[in-house]
Design a protein around this motif. Structure first.
Motif, PDB file in Angstrom:
ATOM      1  N   ALA A 243       0.852  -1.196   0.000  1.00 20.62           N
ATOM      2  CA  ALA A 243       0.000   0.000   0.000  1.00 20.62           C
ATOM      3  C   ALA A 243       0.885   1.241   0.000  1.00 20.62           C
ATOM      4  CB  ALA A 243      -0.919   0.009   1.217  1.00 20.62           C
TER       5      ALA A 243
ATOM      6  N   ARG B  97      -3.337   2.618  -3.298  1.00 22.59           N
ATOM      7  CA  ARG B  97      -3.665   1.581  -2.323  1.00 22.59           C
ATOM      8  C   ARG B  97      -3.492   2.137  -0.911  1.00 22.59           C
ATOM      9  NH1 ARG B  97      -0.989  -0.061  -6.363  1.00 22.59           N
ATOM     10  NH2 ARG B  97       1.031  -0.117  -5.313  1.00 22.59           N
TER      11      ARG B  97
ATOM     12  N   THR C  19      -8.531   0.236  -2.547  1.00 21.02           N
ATOM     13  CA  THR C  19      -7.831   0.847  -3.674  1.00 21.02           C
ATOM     14  C   THR C  19      -8.710   1.930  -4.269  1.00 21.02           C
ATOM     15  OG1 THR C  19      -6.634  -1.184  -4.184  1.00 21.02           O
ATOM     16  CG2 THR C  19      -6.764   0.466  -5.932  1.00 21.02           C
TER      17      THR C  19
END
Length: 179
Positions: free
Chosen positions: A86, A130, A139
């Motif tokens: 992420a 993300r 997302t």
């Protein structure tokens, strides 16, 4: 006294105030994951709307009260992601405490990440952002045209079916529901 820098976004009129928790002077947010950090700010035995204590919650309360905020204020503390999958994490907050997810906040964070260059994006096309949130990983897809953000959509954390066709008595009779 600390200085708190914020960036405000609006998604279809809904406010979202972004605070980078790594900024100088901000209180630390202990935990190895976003979920652990959320549990830390909520506190033992707390719920998302129980009264809070601690320096980070003092910042939250400051940012939701007039003249800096209002009863409908929502925001997030940007924190490190759980892992390299992420771009960053976020702890969502509002006037009553904290929450595990926020749709309009996810869209605002996606636009902010691209608009500030935190996440690279093409001038024309889509850029995935993300974000680790307390309920999992989401997302946000930032849509771009001519070097400008034109919209944001997002995919939420997966949902699972726990049971199907569970009978529930209602004032209109028996109904079957999926949980």
């Amino acid at each position: 006294m600390i200085a708190v820098r914020t960036v405000d976004y609006h998604t279809a009129g809904e406010p979202f105030r972004i605070v980078d928790s790594a900024a100088p002077g901000m209180p630390p947010v202990p935990g190895d994951t976003v979920a652990e950090r959320c549990a830390t700010v909520i506190g033992p035995g707390g719920s998302g709307t129980a009264p809070r204590r601690g320096a980070l919650d003092d910042v939250r309360r400051l940012l939701v009260q007039e003249p800096r905020g209002h009863a409908g204020m929502y925001g997030g503390f940007v924190v490190p992601a759980d892992d390299d999958g992420a771009h960053f994490g976020v702890l969502f907050w509002h006037k009553d405490g904290y929450s595990t997810a926020c749709g309009h906040g996810t869209m605002a964070l996606g636009a902010w990440a691209v608009d500030t260059g935190r996440v690279a994006a093409p001038d024309d096309g889509d850029a995935p952002v993300r974000i680790d949130v307390p309920s999992g990983r989401v997302t946000a897809t930032v849509h771009r045209a001519g070097g400008r953000t034109t919209g944001v959509t997002f995919r939420n954390v997966p949902a699972v079916v726990g049971a199907r066709k569970v009978p529930v008595a209602t004032s209109f009779g028996l109904a079957e529901v999926d949980i």
